[in-house]
Enzyme design. Structure first.
Site, mmCIF file in Angstrom:
data_model
loop_
_atom_site.group_PDB
_atom_site.id
_atom_site.type_symbol
_atom_site.label_atom_id
_atom_site.label_comp_id
_atom_site.label_asym_id
_atom_site.label_seq_id
_atom_site.Cartn_x
_atom_site.Cartn_y
_atom_site.Cartn_z
ATOM 1 N N MET A 1 1.700 61.807 -16.310
ATOM 2 C CA MET A 1 1.683 62.171 -17.733
ATOM 3 C C MET A 1 1.098 63.575 -17.903
ATOM 4 O O MET A 1 0.150 63.789 -18.669
ATOM 5 C CB MET A 1 0.871 61.114 -18.486
ATOM 6 N N GLY A 2 1.660 64.520 -17.178
ATOM 7 C CA GLY A 2 1.253 65.921 -17.359
ATOM 8 C C GLY A 2 2.063 66.512 -18.499
ATOM 9 O O GLY A 2 2.546 65.795 -19.375
ATOM 10 N N ARG A 3 2.238 67.840 -18.449
ATOM 11 C CA ARG A 3 2.939 68.514 -19.556
ATOM 12 C C ARG A 3 4.331 67.939 -19.795
ATOM 13 O O ARG A 3 4.710 67.613 -20.914
ATOM 14 C CB ARG A 3 3.064 70.010 -19.247
ATOM 15 N N ILE A 4 5.120 67.817 -18.697
ATOM 16 C CA ILE A 4 6.513 67.383 -18.880
ATOM 17 C C ILE A 4 6.558 65.891 -19.243
ATOM 18 O O ILE A 4 7.308 65.476 -20.129
ATOM 19 C CB ILE A 4 7.360 67.700 -17.623
ATOM 20 N N THR B 1 13.386 63.882 -12.389
ATOM 21 C CA THR B 1 13.593 65.321 -12.587
ATOM 22 C C THR B 1 12.441 66.091 -11.940
ATOM 23 O O THR B 1 12.256 67.272 -12.233
ATOM 24 C CB THR B 1 13.634 65.680 -14.099
ATOM 25 N N ARG C 1 10.753 65.916 -8.085
ATOM 26 C CA ARG C 1 11.156 66.400 -6.771
ATOM 27 C C ARG C 1 11.812 65.236 -6.025
ATOM 28 O O ARG C 1 11.345 64.087 -6.098
ATOM 29 C CB ARG C 1 9.952 66.886 -5.962
ATOM 30 N N GLU D 1 17.950 68.757 -0.611
ATOM 31 C CA GLU D 1 18.705 69.544 -1.588
ATOM 32 C C GLU D 1 19.342 70.713 -0.895
ATOM 33 O O GLU D 1 18.644 71.397 -0.142
ATOM 34 C CB GLU D 1 17.772 70.052 -2.692
ATOM 35 N N HIS E 1 19.704 69.890 -9.743
ATOM 36 C CA HIS E 1 18.397 70.512 -10.010
ATOM 37 C C HIS E 1 18.503 71.575 -11.125
ATOM 38 O O HIS E 1 18.228 72.748 -10.903
ATOM 39 C CB HIS E 1 17.819 71.133 -8.720
HETATM 40 C C1 DGY Z 1 10.203 73.975 -11.105
HETATM 41 O O1 DGY Z 1 9.938 74.963 -11.805
HETATM 42 O O2 DGY Z 1 9.404 73.501 -10.313
HETATM 43 C C2 DGY Z 1 11.558 73.353 -11.274
HETATM 44 O O3 DGY Z 1 11.820 72.378 -10.351
HETATM 45 C C3 DGY Z 1 12.649 74.385 -11.280
HETATM 46 O O4 DGY Z 1 12.574 75.021 -12.482
#
Ligand code: DGY
Length: 327
Positions: free
Chosen positions: A157-160, A237, A239, A268, A287
């Site tokens: 639960m960080g920024r994203i 989304t 890693r 990847e 990605h």
């Molecule tokens: C990041 O910034 O770490 C993303 O995976 C690519 O924008």
């Protein structure tokens, strides 16, 4: 005599505005390929440089750092920095910059887009038309799952993660979260904290937003997938390395979970013969979490800001190893 400009290597073409800023102050060389510079090229280029602008596709490790005696700063055009051996950089006295904050909303948008696309089977629906299967309105075809009222489990639960939670609230979802250690509050932005196992058992959707570290490598593996609901949708989304791809394939194939929607894979790019690509219940994009015009420009500008500060011997505005300044 004119002072020599610092020498900088940029490992890919980035936003023009950012390159203009760099060019004004530095002697800049930009790798022109659409693929990353091969390792031997990178190792050769760093021998003379004062600053490196790297991408998440460039490995910055002890070997590279040893070959770069003049290097003063490495600036990664990404918020994640698992491509960099940060401990080695700190030992070498090199600050590492990243680009936090500015890609939060764009990445959260994509996470939510993937969640919705998986729930409503958009990839399959699109293929259905192109394969000539759309003959009539079919009351039983392509049925998905509801998003409203469902439980979303956010790992990290960080920024994203928080930005995804905000979006989920607008869809009347119930949000729970895990991660962050025991110091984290039992409630964060209206989301109740759970241990990871509980979160996996309870969630209809699980969205991953933690960094890849030795502790989170294959965090979601056979055992964890086995805890999830048979209808659950996994969104990644963050890693690729956080999810064990073999275990994920087995779980999707055997319908132990419902669906996966991935912006990141291990490795990847994903190999074209990867079995995950044979599954209808797996949606994969390359990605593109931060891939909006505005955000990619902001990331490049922030990376240049970090780099220029480092070249001047100033503290980087966004530094992942601030302990480098305590040496
Ligand atoms: C990041 O910034 O770490 C993303 O995976 C690519 O924008």
């Amino acid at each position: 005599m004119e002072k020599q400009k610092p020498r900088v290597y940029v490992t890919r073409i980035i936003a023009e505005k950012a390159l203009d800023l760099l060019n004004a102050e530095c002697n800049v060389k930009v790798w022109q390929g659409s693929m990353p510079p091969p390792r031997d090229v990178l190792l050769e280029q760093v021998q003379e440089i004062d600053g490196l602008v790297s991408l998440l596709t460039d490995k910055v490790d002890e070997e590279l750092l040893k070959r770069a005696p003049n290097l003063k700063v490495v600036s990664n055009v990404a918020v994640g920095y698992d491509n960099i051996d940060v401990n080695a950089a700190t030992r070498h006295g090199i600050p590492i910059g990243n680009t936090p904050g500015i890609l939060t909303e764009t990445t959260a948008d994509l996470a939510f887009a993937l969640l919705m696309a998986a729930a409503r089977r958009l990839g399959e629906s699109e293929r259905y038309i192109r394969d000539g299967k759309w003959q009539t309105w079919d009351p039983t075809a392509l049925l998905g799952v509801d998003i409203y009222g469902a439980t979303l489990g956010i790992i990290g639960m960080g920024r994203i993660g928080q930005a995804v939670a905000r979006r989920a609230r607008g869809f009347d979802m119930r949000v729970i979260y895990s991660g962050g250690g025991h110091g984290y509050p039992t409630q964060l932005m209206g989301a109740a904290r759970r241990e990871l196992d509980e979160l996996l058992r309870e969630s209809d959707f699980v969205s991953i937003h933690c960094p890849l570290t030795p502790d989170t490598y294959h965090l979601i593996s056979e055992r964890e997938l086995g805890l999830m609901k048979p209808t659950a949708i996994l969104v990644n989304t963050a890693r690729g390395g956080i999810v064990d791809p073999k275990a994920l394939y087995a779980a999707l194939k055997n319908k132990q979970i419902g669906y996966a929607a991935l912006d990141v894979t291990e490795p990847e790019p994903i190999h074209l013969d990867d079995p995950l690509l044979t599954l209808d219940n797996c949606l994969i994009v390359p990605h593109i979490g931060s891939a909006s015009v505005r955000t990619r420009e902001k990331m490049a500008l922030m990376a240049v800001e970090n780099l220029l500060a480092g070249l001047k011997g100033e503290r980087l505005p966004h530094c992942v190893n601030p302990s480098v300044y305590n040496r």
